[in-house]
Design a protein around this motif. Structure first.
Motif, PDB file in Angstrom:
ATOM      1  N   GLU A   1      78.634  16.708  45.955  1.00 15.67           N
ATOM      2  CA  GLU A   1      79.586  16.031  46.842  1.00 15.67           C
ATOM      3  C   GLU A   1      81.031  16.322  46.460  1.00 15.67           C
ATOM      4  OE1 GLU A   1      78.751  11.857  47.024  1.00 15.67           O
ATOM      5  OE2 GLU A   1      76.690  12.155  47.741  1.00 15.67           O
ATOM      6  N   ILE A   2      81.310  16.396  45.170  1.00 11.47           N
ATOM      7  CA  ILE A   2      82.700  16.655  44.756  1.00 11.47           C
ATOM      8  C   ILE A   2      82.978  18.147  44.619  1.00 11.47           C
ATOM      9  CG2 ILE A   2      82.818  14.431  43.546  1.00 11.47           C
ATOM     10  CD1 ILE A   2      82.739  16.125  40.895  1.00 11.47           C
ATOM     11  N   ASP A   3      81.969  18.979  44.920  1.00 12.49           N
ATOM     12  CA  ASP A   3      82.080  20.443  44.810  1.00 12.49           C
ATOM     13  C   ASP A   3      82.426  20.848  43.374  1.00 12.49           C
ATOM     14  OD1 ASP A   3      82.190  23.134  45.273  1.00 12.49           O
ATOM     15  OD2 ASP A   3      83.574  22.998  46.981  1.00 12.49           O
ATOM     16  N   ILE A   4      81.478  20.580  42.488  1.00  9.50           N
ATOM     17  CA  ILE A   4      81.692  20.804  41.067  1.00  9.50           C
ATOM     18  C   ILE A   4      81.967  22.270  40.747  1.00  9.50           C
ATOM     19  CG2 ILE A   4      79.285  21.214  40.403  1.00  9.50           C
ATOM     20  CD1 ILE A   4      81.710  18.936  38.499  1.00  9.50           C
ATOM     21  N   ILE A   5      81.385  23.188  41.523  1.00 16.70           N
ATOM     22  CA  ILE A   5      81.606  24.616  41.259  1.00 16.70           C
ATOM     23  C   ILE A   5      83.060  24.987  41.544  1.00 16.70           C
ATOM     24  CG2 ILE A   5      80.936  26.968  41.858  1.00 16.70           C
ATOM     25  CD1 ILE A   5      78.825  25.335  40.325  1.00 16.70           C
ATOM     26  N   LYS A   6      83.618  24.474  42.625  1.00 16.96           N
ATOM     27  CA  LYS A   6      85.022  24.743  42.951  1.00 16.96           C
ATOM     28  C   LYS A   6      85.937  24.187  41.858  1.00 16.96           C
ATOM     29  CE  LYS A   6      88.569  23.907  46.468  1.00 16.96           C
ATOM     30  NZ  LYS A   6      88.852  23.266  47.790  1.00 16.96           N
ATOM     31  N   ILE A   7      85.641  22.984  41.389  1.00 19.71           N
ATOM     32  CA  ILE A   7      86.447  22.373  40.324  1.00 19.71           C
ATOM     33  C   ILE A   7      86.341  23.200  39.046  1.00 19.71           C
ATOM     34  CG2 ILE A   7      86.705  20.330  38.860  1.00 19.71           C
ATOM     35  CD1 ILE A   7      85.680  18.671  41.250  1.00 19.71           C
ATOM     36  N   TYR A   8      85.130  23.692  38.763  1.00 20.68           N
ATOM     37  CA  TYR A   8      84.934  24.539  37.585  1.00 20.68           C
ATOM     38  C   TYR A   8      85.800  25.792  37.669  1.00 20.68           C
ATOM     39  CZ  TYR A   8      82.805  28.034  34.541  1.00 20.68           C
ATOM     40  OH  TYR A   8      82.611  29.035  33.608  1.00 20.68           O
ATOM     41  N   ARG A   9      85.799  26.439  38.831  1.00 19.29           N
ATOM     42  CA  ARG A   9      86.591  27.659  38.997  1.00 19.29           C
ATOM     43  C   ARG A   9      88.077  27.387  38.771  1.00 19.29           C
ATOM     44  NH1 ARG A   9      83.186  31.468  37.870  1.00 19.29           N
ATOM     45  NH2 ARG A   9      81.623  31.933  39.465  1.00 19.29           N
ATOM     46  N   GLN A  10      88.552  26.283  39.289  1.00 16.96           N
ATOM     47  CA  GLN A  10      89.956  25.938  39.115  1.00 16.96           C
ATOM     48  C   GLN A  10      90.270  25.663  37.646  1.00 16.96           C
ATOM     49  OE1 GLN A  10      90.114  22.579  41.765  1.00 16.96           O
ATOM     50  NE2 GLN A  10      90.583  23.834  43.576  1.00 16.96           N
ATOM     51  N   HIS A  11      89.388  24.933  36.990  1.00 11.75           N
ATOM     52  CA  HIS A  11      89.582  24.608  35.579  1.00 11.75           C
ATOM     53  C   HIS A  11      89.485  25.864  34.723  1.00 11.75           C
ATOM     54  CE1 HIS A  11      88.919  21.192  32.446  1.00 11.75           C
ATOM     55  NE2 HIS A  11      89.569  22.196  31.917  1.00 11.75           N
ATOM     56  N   GLU A  12      88.546  26.725  35.070  1.00 11.35           N
ATOM     57  CA  GLU A  12      88.377  27.993  34.360  1.00 11.35           C
ATOM     58  C   GLU A  12      89.658  28.818  34.423  1.00 11.35           C
ATOM     59  OE1 GLU A  12      85.226  31.676  34.707  1.00 11.35           O
ATOM     60  OE2 GLU A  12      86.260  31.010  36.509  1.00 11.35           O
ATOM     61  N   GLN A  13      90.243  28.920  35.611  1.00 16.06           N
ATOM     62  CA  GLN A  13      91.455  29.719  35.776  1.00 16.06           C
ATOM     63  C   GLN A  13      92.622  29.133  34.991  1.00 16.06           C
ATOM     64  OE1 GLN A  13      91.599  32.766  37.469  1.00 16.06           O
ATOM     65  NE2 GLN A  13      93.494  32.810  36.265  1.00 16.06           N
ATOM     66  N   ARG A  14      92.726  27.813  34.988  1.00 11.94           N
ATOM     67  CA  ARG A  14      93.813  27.178  34.220  1.00 11.94           C
ATOM     68  C   ARG A  14      93.665  27.475  32.733  1.00 11.94           C
ATOM     69  NH1 ARG A  14      92.996  22.721  37.799  1.00 11.94           N
ATOM     70  NH2 ARG A  14      91.806  21.592  36.198  1.00 11.94           N
ATOM     71  N   ARG A  15      92.447  27.468  32.250  1.00 10.57           N
ATOM     72  CA  ARG A  15      92.230  27.754  30.834  1.00 10.57           C
ATOM     73  C   ARG A  15      92.562  29.213  30.509  1.00 10.57           C
ATOM     74  NH1 ARG A  15      89.934  24.110  27.363  1.00 10.57           N
ATOM     75  NH2 ARG A  15      89.040  22.241  28.310  1.00 10.57           N
ATOM     76  N   TYR A  16      92.168  30.128  31.378  1.00 10.71           N
ATOM     77  CA  TYR A  16      92.502  31.527  31.139  1.00 10.71           C
ATOM     78  C   TYR A  16      94.008  31.752  31.171  1.00 10.71           C
ATOM     79  CZ  TYR A  16      87.872  33.587  30.899  1.00 10.71           C
ATOM     80  OH  TYR A  16      86.614  33.946  30.485  1.00 10.71           O
ATOM     81  N   ASP A  17      94.689  31.112  32.102  1.00  7.89           N
ATOM     82  CA  ASP A  17      96.146  31.235  32.166  1.00  7.89           C
ATOM     83  C   ASP A  17      96.790  30.709  30.889  1.00  7.89           C
ATOM     84  OD1 ASP A  17      95.902  32.298  34.685  1.00  7.89           O
ATOM     85  OD2 ASP A  17      96.392  30.426  35.747  1.00  7.89           O
ATOM     86  N   ALA A  18      96.266  29.575  30.380  1.00  7.35           N
ATOM     87  CA  ALA A  18      96.805  28.988  29.152  1.00  7.35           C
ATOM     88  C   ALA A  18      96.562  29.907  27.959  1.00  7.35           C
ATOM     89  CB  ALA A  18      96.178  27.620  28.912  1.00  7.35           C
TER      90      ALA A  18
END
Length: 339
Positions: free
Chosen positions: A284-301
């Motif tokens: 319901e919260i689209d956990i895969i989309k949230i994961y992708r966003q979090h993943e990208q933020r970590r790589y950028d950091a």
């Protein structure tokens, strides 16, 4: 890496160990270590190849880095056996957990200790001082970090206070439980064998690789949701065991009040309908989309951390970028077919 490596090196051990190790260690290695993709062992080899001077690429050094790579894989076997017992897991890597095999049971605890002792024997018989002292200290530091991580994991699992399920807590948990042995240890071992270890090098590895190790654990947690029957992971049990896993933490950060109430009622329960309800909440919260966003933020950091390293840092900026790119190929694959 061949299982013959174990048999070849067992013969070099003392008489006290020879009989037991000749029978038991290859069996555990075949069942556990050789059943999974050797990510940490391959990373150890890759790091050495990227760091070593061409003059160091002789037969002796190549044998020694193989010893250390197998040491890292056996350390994961040691950890997995205990982790599976504590979680009452049934399968790992598509096979019954070691403690579930007939005639093993809680003797698996002793078998895990045997594996840990065997790592020491491998180092003692194949690596000379002072490098042996350095790498053994890194292994000991990893054992300590894993024990702290396990204590935190169990404490959070037993707690019914979901306000503790935060990203800050998740990162701290997996700094100890995952980041050290999955990424930091392989690189520190390669640095040691290349005679490049130092306090500064340790600091650089800790700074960049902690987030990368946590990201690998995030990916593993998401795989538990994507495909609970994947042969690359153990039996899906994070929901039933009330684990402080990434999907649970992400849901609590992104759900509404009604969803949170449902989650708190169902999470940590073993009834199939409650487990399925938690999985539906993730969808319901689209956990895969949230994961992708979090993943990208970590790589950028992490890229920003690499840019901030000194110009002549050891390891170099280019080295860390190579490591980042190698492991990114792994973390980006969260498909059910990954093996």
């Amino acid at each position: 890496m061949s299982s013959k490596f174990f048999t070849r090196n067992i013969s070099r051990n003392s008489a006290f160990w020879t009989k037991k190790l000749t029978i038991q260690s290859p069996m555990i290695a075949e069942h556990e270590a050789l059943a999974r993709e050797p990510i940490q062992g391959n990373l150890t080899m890759f790091a050495f190849d990227a760091l070593a001077d061409t003059r160091q690429l002789n037969e002796k050094k190549l044998h020694q880095i193989q010893v250390l790579a197998w040491g890292v894989e056996l350390l994961q076997t040691y950890y997995n056996i205990g982790d599976d017992i504590e979680d009452n897991a049934k399968t790992r890597s598509g096979k019954p957990c070691w403690h579930q095999l007939p005639g093993v049971g809680l003797m698996a605890i002793n078998d895990a200790d045997l594996i840990r002792s065997f790592i020491y024997e491998m180092i003692r018989n194949n690596i000379e001082e002072p490098i042996a002292y350095t790498v053994q200290n890194y292994f000991n530091e990893t054992y300590f970090a894993l024990n702290i991580g396990q204590l935190m994991d169990i404490s959070l699992t037993r707690s019914k206070d979901f306000t503790q399920f935060t990203m800050e807590q998740y990162d701290l948990l997996n700094y100890f439980k995952s980041a050290f042995y999955t990424v930091k240890l392989p690189i520190l071992l390669a640095l040691s064998l290349c005679n490049l270890h130092s306090k500064e090098a340790y600091t650089h590895v800790d700074k960049v690789c902690s987030d990368l190790g946590i990201l690998l654990q995030m990916q593993n947690d998401v795989m538990d949701y994507v495909d609970s029957n994947s042969a690359s992971i153990k039996t899906s049990s994070d929901i039933q065991n009330r684990k402080c896993c990434w999907p649970a933490v992400a849901l609590l950060e992104n759900c509404n009040d009604i969803q949170r109430k449902e989650f708190e009622l169902c999470y940590g329960q073993s009834e199939p309908d409650k487990v399925e309800r938690v999985r539906r909440l993730y969808k319901e919260i689209d956990i895969i989309k949230i994961y992708r966003q979090h993943e990208q933020r970590r790589y950028d950091a992490m890229m920003e951390q690499i840019k901030q390293l000194p110009v002549n840092s050891i390891p170099s900026k280019d080295f860390f970028i190579k490591i980042l790119n190698v492991l990114r190929n792994y973390t980006e694959d969260i498909s059910p077919t990954k093996s």
